[in-house]
Design an enzyme around this catalytic site. Structure first.
Site, PDB file in Angstrom:
ATOM      1  N   CYS A  89       0.811  -1.317   0.097  1.00  0.00           N
ATOM      2  CA  CYS A  89      -0.076   0.088  -0.098  1.00  0.00           C
ATOM      3  C   CYS A  89       0.836   1.186   0.182  1.00  0.00           C
ATOM      4  CB  CYS A  89      -0.843   0.076   1.252  1.00  0.00           C
ATOM      5  SG  CYS A  89      -1.968  -1.320   1.019  1.00  0.00           S
ATOM      6  N   GLN A 153      -4.424  -8.772   6.805  1.00  0.00           N
ATOM      7  CA  GLN A 153      -4.918  -7.334   7.030  1.00  0.00           C
ATOM      8  C   GLN A 153      -6.062  -7.233   8.042  1.00  0.00           C
ATOM      9  OE1 GLN A 153      -5.637  -4.682   4.005  1.00  0.00           O
ATOM     10  NE2 GLN A 153      -6.429  -6.303   2.741  1.00  0.00           N
ATOM     11  N   GLU A 219     -24.389  12.245   3.287  1.00  0.00           N
ATOM     12  CA  GLU A 219     -25.198  12.204   4.488  1.00  0.00           C
ATOM     13  C   GLU A 219     -25.138  10.968   5.519  1.00  0.00           C
ATOM     14  OE1 GLU A 219     -27.367  14.610   4.524  1.00  0.00           O
ATOM     15  OE2 GLU A 219     -26.709  15.339   2.227  1.00  0.00           O
ATOM     16  N   HIS A 344      -8.931   3.992  -1.258  1.00  0.00           N
ATOM     17  CA  HIS A 344      -7.573   3.593  -1.012  1.00  0.00           C
ATOM     18  C   HIS A 344      -7.053   2.872  -2.264  1.00  0.00           C
ATOM     19  CE1 HIS A 344      -3.904   1.773   0.072  1.00  0.00           C
ATOM     20  NE2 HIS A 344      -4.367   0.938   0.897  1.00  0.00           N
ATOM     21  N   CYS A 374       0.980   2.214   6.186  1.00  0.00           N
ATOM     22  CA  CYS A 374       0.836   1.023   6.589  1.00  0.00           C
ATOM     23  C   CYS A 374       1.349   0.016   5.361  1.00  0.00           C
ATOM     24  CB  CYS A 374       0.057   0.344   7.491  1.00  0.00           C
ATOM     25  SG  CYS A 374      -1.730   0.567   7.023  1.00  0.00           S
TER      26      CYS A 374
END
Length: 388
Positions: A89, A153, A219, A344, A374
């Site tokens: 990542c 993870q 919302e 992500h 991380c």
């Protein structure tokens, strides 16, 4: 000591799984952000020395060196090389580090660091699941050193919450704040400098431009977030306090002092310090804590010297555990929302967050920013920048 400067930073808006960017080829997204950073500095494309791209799932349309296929889908000439890296990542944050190290060494002057990930076209984990008959990465000697571990993870996120005393209530509030902060930043135009438009074709055949992060729940309601069941019985992590599957690309241009002077460039920021660490792979996501401690020590700074921090919200437990461990201020953390709201896009997240950090520091008149991400199997990058 030689310096490395960020002179341009861009990203696409995030696209939801099977959403507005899901039909755009990853190399085309990569080509778009390359074109944008080159265009912003106004330097001839052939002056770029290298392109370093992060990409996690290097299979299918993202294989065969997606940095190079992105170059060949951009304004850059064939003479510009490219390389794709995988530090999970943090891949494009590592691309920044490699680019900065290249220009600081004096061997290169203009390097594009970036990343791309189409999680719609290449699902997370595809390099393992699509070729299961070829074997598993964890069945060799590593299985003897860590018997019974699958380095999940999701389990790591639960372990982070447990070890650092992060409650489900704190996680839910953080998820809610991420959406509210992301919505407020979007409505105020705070992402306008970093987001570039991506032409898309809609289901009805009409054309549009993708310019708004698709994952924001405008919302969002705290009670609804609290009502979601944890992914494991008695656990802390739910779909609401985990990052969103996202398609996207991002890039920054890294320049040497020589290039800044020669081409009359205006630096946005200077790379002040860089660190990368390994940590317990069974915790998976704990690396940002020792990486931050290392980079602060290297820079001779404390966390109190940092004006803003971006710590990737792979799971909400990661930034909250990090905050408790290093004594950080919640009001300086991911102030425009994070991956729980904005998404992500794996290999693109590092340079995505760097652009957000740069522009928000400039908007606020801040000086120092810290980025930490991380990464699978316990590694992590940390970077401190100085706004100029």
């Amino acid at each position: 000591m030689a310096e490395a400067y960020i002179v341009a930073a861009v990203r696409t808006a995030g696209g939801k799984k099977n959403g507005r960017l899901s039909k755009v080829h990853p190399a085309d997204m990569g080509g778009r952000v390359i074109d944008a950073v080159v265009g912003r500095i106004g330097v001839a494309p052939e002056k770029v020395d290298d392109v370093i791209f992060g990409c996690v799932s290097q299979i299918g349309p993202q294989t065969f060196n997606v940095a190079r296929t992105s170059i060949l889908s951009s304004c850059l000439p064939e003479s510009v090389p490219g390389v794709t890296i995988d530090r999970q990542c943090g891949s494009s944050q590592q691309a920044i580090h490699f680019a900065a190290q290249a220009v600081m060494s004096g061997t290169q002057d203009l390097v594009i660091a970036g990343g791309v990930e189409s999680m719609s076209q290449v699902p997370i984990g595809a390099p393992v699941t699509a070729v299961k008959e070829m074997g598993n990465p964890f069945t060799g000697e590593i299985s003897k050193r860590y018997p019974g571990e699958n380095f999940s993870q999701f389990i790591g996120a639960e372990r982070m919450a447990e070890k650092y005393g992060v409650s489900k209530a704190e996680l839910d509030q953080f998820a809610y704040d991420s959406h509210k902060r992301g919505a407020a930043a979007t409505e105020a135009g705070r992402f306008n400098e970093e987001i570039i438009p991506v032409p898309i074709t809609l289901e009805d055949g009409s054309s549009d431009e993708h310019i708004v992060d698709e994952g924001i729940r405008w919302e969002a309601e705290l009670d609804a977030i609290k009502a979601l069941q944890p992914l494991q019985e008695g656990g802390h992590i739910s779909a609401a306090n985990a990052s969103q599957i996202t398609d996207g690309a991002s890039a920054v241009m890294i320049a040497s002092e020589k290039a800044v002077k020669e081409y009359g460039l205006t630096p946005l920021a200077r790379i002040h310090a860089m660190a990368v660490v390994g940590s317990d792979p069974t915790m998976v996501l704990e690396g940002p804590i020792p990486a931050t401690e290392k980079v602060l020590k290297q820079a001779g700074m404390t966390i109190g010297d940092i004006d803003l921090y971006e710590v990737n919200e792979a799971f909400g437990s990661v930034p909250l555990a990090w905050m408790k461990a290093v004594g950080a201020d919640y009001e300086k953390l991911n102030v425009n929302g994070g991956a729980q709201a904005l998404g992500h896009p794996l290999g693109a997240t590092g340079t995505k967050l760097m652009g957000t950090l740069v522009y928000e520091l400039k908007r606020r008149g801040g000086k120092y920013g810290l980025l930490a991400i991380c990464e699978g199997l316990g590694t992590a990058n940390a970077t401190i920048i100085e706004i100029l």
